[in-house]
Design an enzyme around this catalytic site. Structure first.
Site, PDB file in Angstrom:
ATOM      1  CG  HIS A   7      -0.391   0.068   2.537  1.00  9.53           C
ATOM      2  ND1 HIS A   7      -0.146  -1.066   3.297  1.00  9.53           N
ATOM      3  CD2 HIS A   7       0.021   1.113   3.301  1.00  9.53           C
ATOM      4  CE1 HIS A   7       0.366  -0.706   4.467  1.00  9.53           C
ATOM      5  NE2 HIS A   7       0.491   0.612   4.500  1.00  9.53           N
ATOM      6  CD  GLU A  43      -5.854   1.526   8.889  1.00  8.98           C
ATOM      7  OE1 GLU A  43      -4.920   1.873   9.612  1.00  8.98           O
ATOM      8  OE2 GLU A  43      -5.838   0.525   8.161  1.00  8.98           O
ATOM      9  CD  GLN A  60      -2.498   2.280   5.978  1.00  7.89           C
ATOM     10  OE1 GLN A  60      -1.400   2.800   5.889  1.00  7.89           O
ATOM     11  NE2 GLN A  60      -2.741   1.255   6.757  1.00  7.89           N
ATOM     12  CG  HIS A  84       3.444   4.571   5.512  1.00 10.76           C
ATOM     13  ND1 HIS A  84       2.374   5.144   6.165  1.00 10.76           N
ATOM     14  CD2 HIS A  84       3.032   3.316   5.198  1.00 10.76           C
ATOM     15  CE1 HIS A  84       1.382   4.268   6.250  1.00 10.76           C
ATOM     16  NE2 HIS A  84       1.753   3.147   5.664  1.00 10.76           N
ATOM     17  CD  GLU A 134       2.850  -0.476   7.173  1.00  6.64           C
ATOM     18  OE1 GLU A 134       2.537   0.702   6.887  1.00  6.64           O
ATOM     19  OE2 GLU A 134       2.006  -1.339   7.464  1.00  6.64           O
TER      20      GLU A 134
END
Lengths: 142, 142
Positions: A7, A43, A60, A84, A134
Protein backbone atom coordinates in the site's frame (compact mmCIF):
# COMPACT_ATOMS: atom_id res chain seq x y z
CA UNK A 1 11.43 -11.45 0.57
CA UNK A 2 9.37 -8.43 -0.37
CA UNK A 3 7.01 -9.44 -3.16
CA UNK A 4 4.62 -6.54 -3.72
CA UNK A 5 3.77 -2.90 -3.15
CA UNK A 6 1.20 -3.56 -0.43
CA UNK A 7 0.00 0.00 0.00
CA UNK A 8 0.74 3.70 -0.16
CA UNK A 9 -0.12 5.42 3.13
CA UNK A 10 -1.60 8.90 2.65
CA UNK A 11 -2.17 11.23 5.60
CA UNK A 12 -5.23 13.49 5.49
CA UNK A 13 -7.04 15.92 7.77
CA UNK A 14 -10.56 14.63 7.04
CA UNK A 15 -10.92 10.95 6.16
CA UNK A 16 -14.51 11.20 4.92
CA UNK A 17 -13.73 14.07 2.52
CA UNK A 18 -10.60 12.31 1.24
CA UNK A 19 -12.46 9.02 0.69
CA UNK A 20 -15.08 10.99 -1.23
CA UNK A 21 -12.36 12.65 -3.36
CA UNK A 22 -10.93 9.26 -4.36
CA UNK A 23 -14.40 7.86 -5.08
CA UNK A 24 -15.67 10.82 -7.10
CA UNK A 25 -12.42 11.43 -9.01
CA UNK A 26 -11.25 7.89 -9.80
CA UNK A 27 -14.08 5.56 -8.81
CA UNK A 28 -12.03 3.91 -6.03
CA UNK A 29 -14.21 2.35 -3.31
CA UNK A 30 -13.53 1.62 0.35
CA UNK A 31 -12.59 -2.04 0.77
CA UNK A 32 -12.12 -1.88 4.55
CA UNK A 33 -12.08 0.74 7.30
CA UNK A 34 -11.03 0.62 10.92
CA UNK A 35 -9.65 2.56 13.85
CA UNK A 36 -6.18 1.54 15.03
CA UNK A 37 -5.90 2.92 18.56
CA UNK A 38 -2.26 1.86 18.95
CA UNK A 39 -1.25 3.81 15.84
CA UNK A 40 -3.69 6.63 16.63
CA UNK A 41 -5.37 6.58 13.23
CA UNK A 42 -8.73 6.15 11.60
CA UNK A 43 -8.15 4.59 8.19
CA UNK A 44 -9.75 3.47 4.95
CA UNK A 45 -8.21 0.92 2.59
CA UNK A 46 -9.03 1.31 -1.13
CA UNK A 47 -8.07 -1.77 -3.14
CA UNK A 48 -6.55 -0.75 -6.49
CA UNK A 49 -5.37 -4.05 -7.99
CA UNK A 50 -4.41 -7.60 -7.16
CA UNK A 51 -0.75 -8.62 -7.32
CA UNK A 52 1.22 -11.53 -8.74
CA UNK A 53 2.12 -12.87 -5.26
CA UNK A 54 -1.56 -13.48 -4.41
CA UNK A 55 -1.98 -10.23 -2.49
CA UNK A 56 -3.21 -6.78 -3.44
CA UNK A 57 -2.16 -3.15 -3.58
CA UNK A 58 -4.15 -0.53 -1.68
CA UNK A 59 -4.24 3.14 -0.95
CA UNK A 60 -4.39 3.56 2.82
CA UNK A 61 -5.98 6.87 3.80
CA UNK A 62 -5.07 7.89 7.35
CA UNK A 63 -6.64 10.49 9.64
CA UNK A 64 -5.09 10.90 13.08
CA UNK A 65 -7.35 10.25 16.07
CA UNK A 66 -5.09 12.35 18.31
CA UNK A 67 -2.61 15.16 17.67
CA UNK A 68 0.26 13.39 19.43
CA UNK A 69 0.10 10.27 17.24
CA UNK A 70 2.89 9.77 14.69
CA UNK A 71 0.55 10.65 11.82
CA UNK A 72 -0.87 13.62 13.73
CA UNK A 73 2.58 15.11 14.29
CA UNK A 74 3.59 14.40 10.69
CA UNK A 75 0.46 16.15 9.34
CA UNK A 76 1.02 19.20 11.55
CA UNK A 77 4.52 19.53 10.11
CA UNK A 78 4.00 18.51 6.47
CA UNK A 79 0.33 18.91 5.60
CA UNK A 80 -1.53 16.28 3.61
CA UNK A 81 0.42 13.90 1.37
CA UNK A 82 2.18 10.56 1.10
CA UNK A 83 3.19 9.49 4.62
CA UNK A 84 4.77 6.08 3.93
CA UNK A 85 5.04 3.21 1.47
CA UNK A 86 4.61 -0.47 2.38
CA UNK A 87 6.01 -3.66 0.88
CA UNK A 88 4.30 -7.01 1.36
CA UNK A 89 6.19 -10.10 2.51
CA UNK A 90 5.22 -13.57 3.71
CA UNK A 91 7.70 -13.20 6.61
CA UNK A 92 7.84 -9.80 8.25
CA UNK A 93 9.84 -11.17 11.20
CA UNK A 94 12.57 -12.70 9.04
CA UNK A 95 12.80 -9.76 6.65
CA UNK A 96 12.91 -7.24 9.51
CA UNK A 97 15.73 -9.20 11.15
CA UNK A 98 17.70 -9.39 7.87
CA UNK A 99 17.27 -5.69 7.21
CA UNK A 100 18.25 -4.77 10.77
CA UNK A 101 21.47 -6.78 10.31
CA UNK A 102 22.26 -4.63 7.27
CA UNK A 103 22.28 -1.57 9.52
CA UNK A 104 18.85 -0.13 8.75
CA UNK A 105 16.97 0.89 11.90
CA UNK A 106 13.75 -1.11 12.41
CA UNK A 107 11.38 0.94 14.55
CA UNK A 108 9.68 -1.87 16.52
CA UNK A 109 11.30 -4.68 18.47
CA UNK A 110 8.45 -6.97 17.42
CA UNK A 111 5.89 -6.44 14.63
CA UNK A 112 2.64 -4.76 15.68
CA UNK A 113 -0.92 -4.99 14.36
CA UNK A 114 -1.70 -3.14 11.13
CA UNK A 115 -4.69 -2.92 8.81
CA UNK A 116 -6.98 -5.94 8.56
CA UNK A 117 -5.10 -7.88 11.22
CA UNK A 118 -1.75 -7.73 9.40
CA UNK A 119 1.61 -7.72 11.18
CA UNK A 120 3.73 -4.68 10.43
CA UNK A 121 6.94 -2.89 11.20
CA UNK A 122 8.59 0.30 9.97
CA UNK A 123 12.10 1.24 8.83
CA UNK A 124 13.60 4.59 9.77
CA UNK A 125 13.20 7.04 6.87
CA UNK A 126 16.67 8.50 7.46
CA UNK A 127 18.12 5.05 6.67
CA UNK A 128 15.90 4.71 3.55
CA UNK A 129 16.70 7.85 1.53
CA UNK A 130 13.87 9.82 3.12
CA UNK A 131 11.11 7.23 2.69
CA UNK A 132 9.26 5.93 5.76
CA UNK A 133 9.01 2.28 4.74
CA UNK A 134 6.66 -0.33 6.19
CA UNK A 135 6.89 -4.12 5.91
CA UNK A 136 3.58 -6.01 6.04
CA UNK A 137 2.55 -9.62 6.37
CA UNK A 138 -1.16 -9.93 5.64
CA UNK A 139 -3.53 -11.83 7.87
CA UNK A 140 -4.57 -14.82 5.72
CA UNK A 141 -8.15 -14.40 6.96
CA UNK A 142 -8.39 -11.15 4.97
CA UNK B 1 -10.40 3.75 -15.71
CA UNK B 2 -7.42 3.52 -13.37
CA UNK B 3 -6.63 -0.16 -12.88
CA UNK B 4 -3.32 -0.34 -10.98
CA UNK B 5 -0.71 1.41 -8.91
CA UNK B 6 1.78 1.82 -11.75
CA UNK B 7 4.63 3.25 -9.71
CA UNK B 8 5.78 5.28 -6.74
CA UNK B 9 8.12 8.09 -7.81
CA UNK B 10 10.94 8.69 -5.31
CA UNK B 11 13.29 11.68 -5.64
CA UNK B 12 16.93 11.19 -4.66
CA UNK B 13 20.17 13.13 -4.79
CA UNK B 14 22.31 10.27 -6.12
CA UNK B 15 20.62 7.68 -8.31
CA UNK B 16 23.46 5.16 -8.20
CA UNK B 17 23.62 5.18 -4.39
CA UNK B 18 19.85 4.91 -4.11
CA UNK B 19 19.66 2.03 -6.59
CA UNK B 20 22.36 0.30 -4.56
CA UNK B 21 20.38 0.86 -1.33
CA UNK B 22 17.28 -0.80 -2.79
CA UNK B 23 19.33 -3.69 -4.21
CA UNK B 24 21.36 -4.34 -1.07
CA UNK B 25 18.49 -3.87 1.40
CA UNK B 26 15.58 -5.56 -0.39
CA UNK B 27 17.05 -7.35 -3.42
CA UNK B 28 15.19 -5.11 -5.90
CA UNK B 29 16.92 -4.95 -9.30
CA UNK B 30 16.86 -2.31 -12.02
CA UNK B 31 14.38 -3.30 -14.72
CA UNK B 32 14.99 -0.25 -16.93
CA UNK B 33 16.88 3.03 -16.77
CA UNK B 34 16.82 6.14 -18.92
CA UNK B 35 17.29 9.89 -19.05
CA UNK B 36 14.17 11.95 -19.73
CA UNK B 37 15.46 15.32 -20.93
CA UNK B 38 11.99 16.86 -21.07
CA UNK B 39 11.33 16.03 -17.41
CA UNK B 40 14.96 16.78 -16.44
CA UNK B 41 15.52 13.45 -14.70
CA UNK B 42 17.73 10.40 -14.77
CA UNK B 43 15.68 7.46 -13.58
CA UNK B 44 15.69 3.78 -12.71
CA UNK B 45 12.59 1.58 -12.68
CA UNK B 46 12.58 -1.33 -10.20
CA UNK B 47 9.78 -3.82 -10.94
CA UNK B 48 8.20 -5.02 -7.69
CA UNK B 49 5.24 -7.13 -8.85
CA UNK B 50 2.90 -7.76 -11.74
CA UNK B 51 -0.70 -6.57 -11.50
CA UNK B 52 -4.12 -8.04 -12.24
CA UNK B 53 -4.69 -5.71 -15.23
CA UNK B 54 -1.71 -7.19 -17.10
CA UNK B 55 0.70 -4.43 -16.07
CA UNK B 56 3.18 -4.08 -13.23
CA UNK B 57 4.06 -1.92 -10.23
CA UNK B 58 7.45 -0.25 -10.02
CA UNK B 59 9.50 2.01 -7.84
CA UNK B 60 10.73 4.88 -9.98
CA UNK B 61 13.91 6.42 -8.59
CA UNK B 62 14.50 9.94 -9.89
CA UNK B 63 17.63 12.09 -9.84
CA UNK B 64 17.35 15.55 -11.38
CA UNK B 65 19.65 16.32 -14.32
CA UNK B 66 19.30 20.07 -13.68
CA UNK B 67 18.45 22.14 -10.63
CA UNK B 68 15.60 24.00 -12.35
CA UNK B 69 13.70 20.81 -13.26
CA UNK B 70 10.50 20.07 -11.33
CA UNK B 71 12.19 17.26 -9.40
CA UNK B 72 15.32 19.39 -8.80
CA UNK B 73 13.26 22.19 -7.25
CA UNK B 74 11.22 19.72 -5.21
CA UNK B 75 14.37 18.05 -3.83
CA UNK B 76 15.92 21.39 -2.88
CA UNK B 77 12.77 22.20 -0.88
CA UNK B 78 11.85 18.82 0.59
CA UNK B 79 14.92 16.59 0.56
CA UNK B 80 14.73 12.96 -0.52
CA UNK B 81 11.40 11.14 -0.37
CA UNK B 82 8.21 10.20 -2.21
CA UNK B 83 7.69 12.73 -4.99
CA UNK B 84 4.53 11.37 -6.67
CA UNK B 85 2.31 8.33 -7.13
CA UNK B 86 1.10 7.02 -10.48
CA UNK B 87 -1.99 5.07 -11.51
CA UNK B 88 -2.07 2.98 -14.68
CA UNK B 89 -4.89 3.27 -17.22
CA UNK B 90 -5.49 2.00 -20.75
CA UNK B 91 -6.69 5.51 -21.74
CA UNK B 92 -4.75 8.40 -20.26
CA UNK B 93 -6.38 10.87 -22.68
CA UNK B 94 -9.94 9.88 -21.76
CA UNK B 95 -9.28 9.69 -18.03
CA UNK B 96 -7.45 13.02 -17.97
CA UNK B 97 -10.38 14.65 -19.81
CA UNK B 98 -12.91 13.13 -17.37
CA UNK B 99 -10.89 14.21 -14.35
CA UNK B 100 -10.42 17.73 -15.73
CA UNK B 101 -14.22 18.01 -16.12
CA UNK B 102 -14.56 17.20 -12.43
CA UNK B 103 -12.55 20.33 -11.62
CA UNK B 104 -9.15 18.77 -10.89
CA UNK B 105 -6.31 20.65 -12.62
CA UNK B 106 -4.46 18.48 -15.18
CA UNK B 107 -0.96 19.88 -15.64
CA UNK B 108 -0.41 19.12 -19.34
CA UNK B 109 -2.71 20.00 -22.27
CA UNK B 110 -1.68 16.73 -23.94
CA UNK B 111 0.07 13.71 -22.38
CA UNK B 112 3.85 13.71 -22.60
CA UNK B 113 6.40 10.89 -22.78
CA UNK B 114 7.20 9.04 -19.55
CA UNK B 115 9.26 5.98 -18.62
CA UNK B 116 9.64 3.24 -21.23
CA UNK B 117 7.75 5.17 -23.90
CA UNK B 118 4.59 5.54 -21.80
CA UNK B 119 2.20 8.49 -22.14
CA UNK B 120 1.72 10.43 -18.92
CA UNK B 121 0.08 13.43 -17.35
CA UNK B 122 -0.02 14.86 -13.83
CA UNK B 123 -2.79 16.19 -11.58
CA UNK B 124 -2.20 19.22 -9.37
CA UNK B 125 -1.36 18.10 -5.83
CA UNK B 126 -3.43 20.92 -4.31
CA UNK B 127 -6.51 19.40 -5.96
CA UNK B 128 -5.55 15.88 -4.75
CA UNK B 129 -5.19 16.29 -0.97
CA UNK B 130 -1.46 17.02 -1.24
CA UNK B 131 -0.53 14.11 -3.50
CA UNK B 132 1.13 14.83 -6.86
CA UNK B 133 -0.68 12.21 -8.95
CA UNK B 134 0.37 10.86 -12.34
CA UNK B 135 -1.74 8.96 -14.86
CA UNK B 136 0.14 6.52 -17.12
CA UNK B 137 -0.69 4.53 -20.21
CA UNK B 138 2.10 2.04 -20.86
CA UNK B 139 3.71 1.59 -24.24
CA UNK B 140 2.59 -1.91 -25.29
CA UNK B 141 6.10 -2.57 -26.65
CA UNK B 142 7.42 -2.58 -23.07
Amino acid sequence: MLTRIDHIGIACFDLDKTVEFYRATYGFEVFHSEINEEQGVREAMLKINETSDGGASYLQLLEPTREDSAVGKWLAKNGEGVHHIAFGTADVDGDAADIREKGVRVLYDEPRTGSMGSRITFLHPKDCHGVLTELVTSNPEH
